[in-house]
Write a protein that holds these residues in place. Structure first.
Motif, short mmCIF file in Angstrom:
data_model
loop_
_atom_site.label_atom_id
_atom_site.label_comp_id
_atom_site.label_asym_id
_atom_site.label_seq_id
_atom_site.Cartn_x
_atom_site.Cartn_y
_atom_site.Cartn_z
N LYS A 237 1.04 -1.29 0.02
CA LYS A 237 0.07 0.16 -0.02
C LYS A 237 0.91 1.26 -0.02
O LYS A 237 0.44 2.40 -0.29
N LYS A 238 1.90 1.23 0.77
CA LYS A 238 2.98 2.35 0.65
C LYS A 238 3.70 2.50 -0.60
O LYS A 238 4.23 3.67 -0.86
N MET A 239 3.85 1.38 -1.37
CA MET A 239 4.52 1.37 -2.75
C MET A 239 3.78 1.97 -3.83
O MET A 239 4.10 2.55 -4.87
N ALA A 240 2.25 1.81 -3.55
CA ALA A 240 1.37 2.18 -4.64
C ALA A 240 1.45 3.77 -4.77
O ALA A 240 1.25 3.95 -5.90
N PRO A 241 1.49 4.78 -4.10
CA PRO A 241 1.53 6.11 -4.34
C PRO A 241 2.79 6.41 -5.21
O PRO A 241 2.72 7.20 -5.88
N LEU A 242 3.89 5.48 -4.67
CA LEU A 242 5.02 5.96 -5.75
C LEU A 242 4.82 5.67 -7.01
O LEU A 242 5.46 6.16 -7.91
N ALA A 243 4.30 4.20 -7.34
CA ALA A 243 4.15 3.76 -8.62
C ALA A 243 3.22 4.81 -9.28
O ALA A 243 3.67 4.86 -10.47
N GLU A 244 2.06 5.09 -8.61
CA GLU A 244 1.37 6.12 -9.31
C GLU A 244 2.07 7.63 -9.80
O GLU A 244 1.94 8.08 -10.53
N LYS A 245 3.09 7.76 -8.83
CA LYS A 245 3.60 9.15 -9.01
C LYS A 245 4.55 9.02 -10.30
O LYS A 245 4.65 9.98 -11.03
N TYR A 246 5.17 7.76 -10.39
CA TYR A 246 6.19 7.87 -11.59
C TYR A 246 5.35 7.00 -12.89
O TYR A 246 6.09 6.71 -13.76
N GLY A 247 4.28 6.64 -12.77
CA GLY A 247 3.43 6.18 -14.01
C GLY A 247 4.25 4.84 -14.31
O GLY A 247 3.88 4.50 -15.52
N VAL A 248 4.64 3.90 -13.35
CA VAL A 248 5.19 2.66 -13.62
C VAL A 248 4.31 1.69 -12.70
O VAL A 248 4.12 1.96 -11.56
N THR A 249 3.78 0.47 -13.22
CA THR A 249 2.98 -0.54 -12.57
C THR A 249 3.79 -1.39 -12.10
O THR A 249 4.98 -2.00 -12.34
N ILE A 250 3.61 -1.71 -10.57
CA ILE A 250 4.37 -2.72 -10.00
C ILE A 250 3.17 -4.03 -10.04
O ILE A 250 2.22 -3.93 -9.78
N ALA A 251 3.95 -5.29 -10.78
CA ALA A 251 3.34 -6.26 -10.91
C ALA A 251 3.55 -7.23 -9.88
O ALA A 251 4.84 -7.83 -9.60
N VAL A 252 2.62 -7.53 -9.13
CA VAL A 252 2.74 -8.76 -8.00
C VAL A 252 2.99 -10.04 -8.50
O VAL A 252 2.29 -10.53 -9.32
N GLU A 253 4.22 -10.85 -8.40
CA GLU A 253 4.26 -11.96 -8.76
C GLU A 253 4.13 -13.24 -7.88
O GLU A 253 4.89 -13.72 -7.22
N PRO A 254 3.26 -14.13 -8.25
CA PRO A 254 3.14 -15.40 -7.38
C PRO A 254 4.36 -16.11 -7.64
O PRO A 254 4.56 -16.27 -8.99
N LEU A 255 4.92 -16.94 -6.83
CA LEU A 255 6.00 -17.74 -6.92
C LEU A 255 5.72 -19.41 -6.60
O LEU A 255 4.96 -19.42 -5.54
N ASN A 256 6.34 -20.26 -7.14
CA ASN A 256 6.25 -21.32 -6.68
C ASN A 256 6.81 -21.93 -5.22
O ASN A 256 7.54 -21.15 -4.69
N ARG A 257 6.23 -22.77 -4.45
CA ARG A 257 6.53 -23.23 -3.16
C ARG A 257 8.12 -23.64 -2.90
O ARG A 257 8.30 -23.49 -1.60
N GLY A 258 8.62 -23.76 -3.98
CA GLY A 258 10.00 -24.11 -3.85
C GLY A 258 10.96 -22.94 -3.63
O GLY A 258 12.08 -22.91 -3.42
N GLU A 259 10.43 -21.61 -3.97
CA GLU A 259 11.04 -20.45 -3.74
C GLU A 259 10.53 -19.55 -2.74
O GLU A 259 11.42 -18.98 -2.05
N THR A 260 9.39 -19.75 -2.37
CA THR A 260 8.85 -19.13 -1.12
C THR A 260 7.46 -19.47 -0.57
O THR A 260 7.00 -20.42 -1.21
N ASN A 261 7.32 -19.29 0.55
CA ASN A 261 6.16 -19.92 1.17
C ASN A 261 4.91 -18.89 1.28
O ASN A 261 3.91 -19.16 2.03
#
Length: 303
Positions: free
Chosen positions: A168-192
């Motif tokens: 949520k704190k990242m969102a205004p920064l992304a809006e400010k610079y006009g660049v989209t942050i894309a949330v990436e789901p990863l497999n369980r071998g890399e993160t839980n």
């Protein structure tokens, strides 16, 4: 006189016969068109490869429309600001676009858990977004699986709340610079944490920002046995895609994976964003990357 009449009758007959034949042919073509419909254009989307920018010319010649770089490789290089300025000059000189950047955060910066460091992450994120804008790029991928591993014994609900608070704190920064942050789901071998499109959408929905969207990585979906129908279900959130073969994260064409069910799902949602081959190890980069693009184009043409 009779002979002339016969000759005229013969010519008239030939003309009429030709007209009938032409009419039958046209009718046949019309019937075929009505039966099968007008030929539909082949489905195609912009294709790219994750690689160092030194590969830009090769990828352009291989049929890519863009390249995907890494944050630490291009925007915040180890050699500092001077190297970034060199990178930027090269980008402007080559004029081959960088659409997106992967690996927003190093593993040492934690988004959740007892060692979460949101202040440092936000400082880094703002610099990344500022430079991504300078480079004319569209997306920064928020995967960074090591940064979001929930420690053993740590409350999962608290961890999720921490991660959402940060995003949520990242969102205004992304809006400010006009660049989209894309949330990436990863497999369980890399993160839980955030291992499926549905879990990624939970973050996107909680943040409620037009600049926080979802990345669909077909490699991670395959590793998690996540069906292609999930792409259709959550399609409205998807802005960018990655792909690689399931077994060893090789480019398309090495093991021979059939991606058509997933590509068909992208077609069904009328997806027009990029599709990047994201691999980290190649036996022969140029051969395998070029073959990967060819295979993707072929499979896209068949959906």
């Amino acid at each position: 006189m009779n002979y002339k009449i016969k000759q005229q009758d013969r010519r008239t007959f030939m003309k009429r016969s030709s007209g009938i034949i032409a009419g039958l042919a046209a009718g046949s073509a019309l019937t075929e068109t009505l039966a099968f419909g007008v030929a539909k254009p082949l489905y195609s989307i912009p294709l790219g490869v994750y690689a160092g920018y030194s590969k830009a010319n090769f990828l352009k010649e291989s049929g890519c429309t863009y390249i995907e770089e890494s944050v630490a490789g291009f925007l915040i290089p180890p050699d500092g600001d001077e190297q970034y300025e060199k990178n930027l000059r090269q980008l402007k000189s080559e004029n081959f676009p960088i659409k997106s950047y992967v690996i927003l955060l190093p593993g040492s910066l934690k988004t959740l858990g007892p060692d979460a460091n949101h202040e440092a992450i936000l400082q880094r994120t703002e610099l990344v977004l500022k430079r991504a804008k300078e480079c004319g790029s569209q997306y920064v991928v928020f995967g960074s699986g090591t940064s979001r591993i929930i420690p053993d014994g740590f409350d999962r609900a608290v961890a999720k709340a921490q991660h959402i608070e940060l995003t949520k704190k990242m969102a205004p920064l992304a809006e400010k610079y006009g660049v989209t942050i894309a949330v990436e789901p990863l497999n369980r071998g890399e993160t839980n944490f955030i291992n499926s499109l549905s879990e990624g959408v939970e973050i996107v929905d909680a943040v409620k920002s037009p600049s926080i969207k979802l990345l669909c990585d077909i490699y991670h979906m395959l590793k998690e046995d996540e069906p292609a129908t999930e792409i259709v279900k959550y399609g409205k959130h998807i802005v960018h895609c990655h792909i690689a073969e399931k077994e060893s994260r090789t480019p398309p064409g090495v093991k021979g994976d059939d991606f058509r069910p997933y590509l068909s799902a992208l077609k069904k949602i009328n997806y027009k964003g990029g599709l990047s081959i994201e691999c980290f190890v190649y036996t022969d980069f140029e051969k395998e990357a070029k073959r990967g693009i060819e295979v993707l184009k072929q499979q896209l043409s068949e959906v």
